[in-house]
Design a protein around this motif. Structure first.
Motif: not given
Length: 408
Positions: A202-204, A192-199, A137-142
């Motif tokens: 995972a960010l929460a 974009r990383m933050i947006e993907i993690l939030r979507d 998940i983190l790698r994709l966001a990166r």
């Protein structure tokens, strides 16, 4: 006897995109650890067989399969033997654009449509095995931060949401989270990383302090974008635009955390959010185990950014207090990073990206004037007059204030 060696992963992807190839990863098929050692390869891997090529000194891995045996990203069992095919190795990889290989003959091996997804600018998982490793998940966001015009395939986003709902993101360890976040922050499109993690939710789980910022309003007079989370994204992009170093980008990430816990009846004002932001930045840095350089700058920016914004109207006394609070005389480089972070904050607002920010130059000039005060000479003169301790400090302070007053 020649061996079957294939260039795999990012090197193949970046070459197809016309980008510089930084690191080259190789996979060998049809070999065993003993057969590679017999050919002069040097073993270096801890978790699975990796070797150094005796000629190029690049890392070479045996083709392998993997099976999930526990939670998180540590719970895997790797299997290598001469019968593992290249296709079996590629199917265990995360994204189709990273699951391509090229042999010595130059032929592209692309069993999962990676070249197609490169052309379509899509990040898509290779197989359901993606869900077995939450780090993906983190790698994709990166990767989304690196390739800002790539979208996430709907089925991949759905899978990541399912992983988060199943608690996989809760199994992520701090060091790996920070490693991926830090790399993503340094890409061209960190927002974009933050947006993907939030979507995907995972960010929460990994940073609720950040997730809470979205939907929180700010005074429109200062923030035309209004939403605190949107402001954060704009600040991160401004950091990328000026190629700010990692500590500045991390400080930007943390500078407004306190606004996420402002009571609703106090919206859109956020009085004393700086103190709350500093405490939350400390907590996030401790949880992620970030570097001390990033941690210290994040705390400083969270606490002082409003004062820096207001500093054009400061008296010499107030200027000197700010310089001293920031320990700028001992750490001028960190003070300069504080001011850069504040400039990115001021410009990270809708329609204000090109605004002037004279505070930065003015405070840097003030620091230079204070630095120019000859402390040794003042101390010597004070001692000659019979002064001691606090009196010497007062004499140095007076000289610094005089230097600032002369510039007004």
């Amino acid at each position: 006897m020649s061996i079957q060696m294939f260039l795999v992963g990012g090197a193949v992807r970046d070459a197809l995109l016309g980008l510089p190839v930084q690191d080259r990863d190789w996979v060998v098929v049809g070999e065993t650890p003993k057969s590679l050692i017999d050919k002069g390869f040097v073993p270096v891997g801890k978790d699975f067989p990796v070797f150094l090529d005796p000629v190029t000194h690049e890392e070479v891995a045996l083709a392998r399969t993997e099976r999930k045996t526990g939670s998180g990203y540590h719970g895997f069992q790797f299997h290598t033997d001469p019968g593992v095919t290249l296709e079996e190795d590629l199917i265990r990889r995360d994204l189709t654009i990273n699951a391509m290989a090229r042999g010595a003959d130059g032929v592209l091996v692309d069993p999962h449509g990676g070249q197609r997804d490169l052309a379509a600018r899509v990040l898509r998982h290779v197989s359901p095995a993606f869900a077995e490793d939450p780090v993906r998940i983190l790698r994709l966001a990166r990767f989304a931060a690196r390739f800002g015009d790539f979208s996430v395939a709907p089925e991949t986003m759905d899978l990541m949401r399912e992983m988060v709902a199943a608690g996989e993101a809760d199994a992520l360890v701090a060091e790996r989270v920070w490693q991926e976040i830090a790399r993503g922050l340094m890409e061209a499109h960190p927002a974009r990383m933050i947006e993907i993690l939030r979507d995907c939710g995972a960010l929460a789980r990994i940073a609720p302090e950040l997730d809470r910022l979205f939907g929180v309003p700010q005074p429109e007079a200062h923030h035309p974008e209004i939403d605190t989370g949107v402001h954060l994204l704009l600040v991160l992009q401004e950091c990328a635009r000026v190629q700010a170093p990692l500590p500045v980008r991390y400080a930007a990430l943390c500078h407004d955390l306190g606004k996420g816990v402002t009571p609703r009846d106090e919206w859109p004002r956020h009085l004393r959010h700086e103190t709350r932001s500093e405490k939350l930045a400390i907590a996030l840095s401790q949880r992620w185990r970030v570097s001390s350089e990033c941690k210290e700058l994040a705390e400083l920016v969270a606490r002082e950014h409003t004062h820096v914004h207001q500093s054009l109207d400061f008296s010499p006394e107030a200027q000197l207090r700010l310089i001293e609070r920031c320990d700028a005389l001992r750490r001028p480089e960190r003070f300069a990073q504080l001011l850069l972070a504040c400039e990115c904050d001021a410009r990270g607002r809708a329609g204000l990206q090109d605004r002037e920010y004279p505070q930065r130059a003015k405070l840097l000039a003030a620091l230079q004037r204070v630095q120019a005060v000859d402390q040794a000479a003042i101390s010597a003169a004070a001692l000659a007059e019979g002064k001691k301790g606090p009196a010497i400090g007062q004499a140095i302070q007076a000289a610094r204030l005089a230097a600032l007053r002369e510039a007004r």
